[in-house]
Design a protein around this motif. Structure first.
Motif, short mmCIF file in Angstrom:
data_model
loop_
_atom_site.label_atom_id
_atom_site.label_comp_id
_atom_site.label_asym_id
_atom_site.label_seq_id
_atom_site.Cartn_x
_atom_site.Cartn_y
_atom_site.Cartn_z
N ASN A 1 0.82 -1.21 0.00
CA ASN A 1 0.00 0.00 0.00
C ASN A 1 0.86 1.26 0.00
OD1 ASN A 1 0.89 0.29 2.66
ND2 ASN A 1 -0.99 -0.53 3.54
N ARG A 2 0.21 2.41 0.10
CA ARG A 2 0.92 3.68 0.02
C ARG A 2 1.84 3.93 1.21
NH1 ARG A 2 -4.22 7.79 0.92
NH2 ARG A 2 -4.82 7.08 3.02
N ASP A 3 1.63 3.19 2.31
CA ASP A 3 2.53 3.28 3.47
C ASP A 3 3.67 2.27 3.37
OD1 ASP A 3 0.98 5.29 4.65
OD2 ASP A 3 -0.38 3.82 5.53
N ASN A 4 3.79 1.63 2.20
CA ASN A 4 4.85 0.64 1.95
C ASN A 4 4.73 -0.57 2.88
OD1 ASN A 4 7.03 -0.14 0.33
ND2 ASN A 4 8.53 0.52 1.84
N LYS A 5 3.48 -0.96 3.16
CA LYS A 5 3.21 -2.11 4.01
C LYS A 5 2.37 -3.13 3.25
CE LYS A 5 3.30 0.61 8.28
NZ LYS A 5 2.53 1.03 9.48
N PRO A 6 2.52 -4.43 3.59
CA PRO A 6 1.71 -5.44 2.91
C PRO A 6 0.24 -5.33 3.31
CG PRO A 6 2.93 -6.43 4.72
CD PRO A 6 3.42 -5.01 4.60
N GLN A 7 -0.64 -5.34 2.31
CA GLN A 7 -2.08 -5.25 2.56
C GLN A 7 -2.80 -6.38 1.84
OE1 GLN A 7 -3.76 -1.37 2.13
NE2 GLN A 7 -5.88 -2.09 2.13
N ALA A 8 -3.75 -7.01 2.53
CA ALA A 8 -4.47 -8.16 2.00
C ALA A 8 -5.58 -7.72 1.07
CB ALA A 8 -5.03 -9.00 3.14
N ARG A 9 -5.71 -8.42 -0.06
CA ARG A 9 -6.80 -8.18 -1.01
C ARG A 9 -7.45 -9.52 -1.36
NH1 ARG A 9 -7.74 -2.63 -1.29
NH2 ARG A 9 -5.91 -1.49 -2.05
N LEU A 10 -8.72 -9.48 -1.74
CA LEU A 10 -9.46 -10.65 -2.20
C LEU A 10 -9.39 -11.81 -1.21
CD1 LEU A 10 -8.80 -10.81 -6.05
CD2 LEU A 10 -10.92 -10.24 -4.89
N LEU A 11 -9.88 -11.60 0.01
CA LEU A 11 -9.90 -12.66 1.01
C LEU A 11 -10.84 -13.78 0.58
CD1 LEU A 11 -8.60 -10.29 2.62
CD2 LEU A 11 -9.78 -11.18 4.65
N GLN A 12 -10.40 -15.01 0.86
CA GLN A 12 -11.16 -16.20 0.47
C GLN A 12 -11.10 -17.22 1.58
OE1 GLN A 12 -9.54 -18.20 -2.95
NE2 GLN A 12 -11.50 -19.07 -3.54
N GLY A 13 -12.27 -17.78 1.94
CA GLY A 13 -12.33 -18.76 3.01
C GLY A 13 -11.90 -20.14 2.56
N ALA A 14 -11.91 -21.09 3.51
CA ALA A 14 -11.49 -22.45 3.23
C ALA A 14 -12.43 -23.14 2.24
CB ALA A 14 -11.41 -23.26 4.53
N THR A 15 -13.71 -22.70 2.19
CA THR A 15 -14.67 -23.31 1.28
C THR A 15 -14.72 -22.60 -0.07
OG1 THR A 15 -16.45 -21.93 2.20
CG2 THR A 15 -16.09 -24.09 3.20
N GLY A 16 -13.86 -21.61 -0.27
CA GLY A 16 -13.82 -20.90 -1.54
C GLY A 16 -14.67 -19.65 -1.59
#
Length: 217
Positions: free
Chosen positions: A102-117
């Motif tokens: 992201n803009r703060d140069n930190k890892p950011q999660a996108r498109l979260l997906q559960g164990a069942t898809g």
């Protein structure tokens, strides 16, 4: 990478590969220059998917963190996750996700997906609450001064000749029995809307190029 990109990717993920390819063909027909950018992106390695556990999330502040040994090894810290991306997932859930910086140069999660898809719904940012409206103090109203209207002669309107509408397109004989297989070459055509029936929700566009290519309007 923006939240809007995640929203579009999520919509694409809910459709078949064939539908996504057809949508891209239609989009490229509208913006042919996009094909060059798309080819460059397709030649790159796919973005990696990580696995981790949501360790904390503050609903009031709108963010939390996902702990993942893989993310820590690649980025040196846990992955940030916002309230726009977490969807229906909660603390303790194990999820798959893509990481962007992201803009703060930190890892950011996108498109979260559960164990069942199941994918997390990407939401729009919450609207800021507005302060209570306070009525302004009354203001004395002074009646406007009467000014007699000034007469102006009407402006001359130029007469415009409207060309007659072209007759409805007539389908040539024998075309009805032709194959209805579409030629998906991505070509954009120019034509004139010759007829439309609102009650039947369809009409026709006359185009010499389309007639030459497909044998009909």
């Amino acid at each position: 990478m923006t939240t809007a990109a995640s929203s579009i990717a999520q919509v694409l993920a809910q459709n078949t590969d064939d539908d996504v390819l057809q949508a891209l063909q239609l989009y490229i027909s509208l913006r042919p220059e996009f094909q060059t950018h798309a080819l460059g992106a397709l030649q790159q390695e796919p973005m990696r998917r990580y696995s981790g556990t949501i360790t904390n999330f503050n609903r009031e502040k709108g963010f939390g963190f996902i702990q993942s040994e893989e993310v820590t090894a690649d980025f040196g810290k846990d992955s940030f996750v916002s309230d726009r991306e977490i969807g229906h997932f909660n603390v303790g859930d194990t999820v798959l996700f893509t990481v962007v910086v992201n803009r703060d140069n930190k890892p950011q999660a996108r498109l979260l997906q559960g164990a069942t898809g199941d994918l997390a719904a990407v939401t729009q940012p919450p609207q800021q609450s507005q302060a209570a409206w306070v009525a302004p103090p009354p203001v004395a109203v002074v009646p406007p001064r009467h000014v007699p209207p000034v007469y102006e002669p009407p402006a001359k309107v130029a007469r415009v000749e409207v060309p007659p509408m072209p007759p409805p397109a007539v389908m040539p004989a024998g075309v009805c029995g032709a194959s209805n297989q579409a030629v998906q070459d991505g070509t954009r055509y120019v034509g004139t809307i010759t007829s439309f029936m609102p009650e039947k929700h369809f009409g026709f566009i006359a185009s010499q190029a389309v007639t030459a290519h497909f044998g009909r309007d």
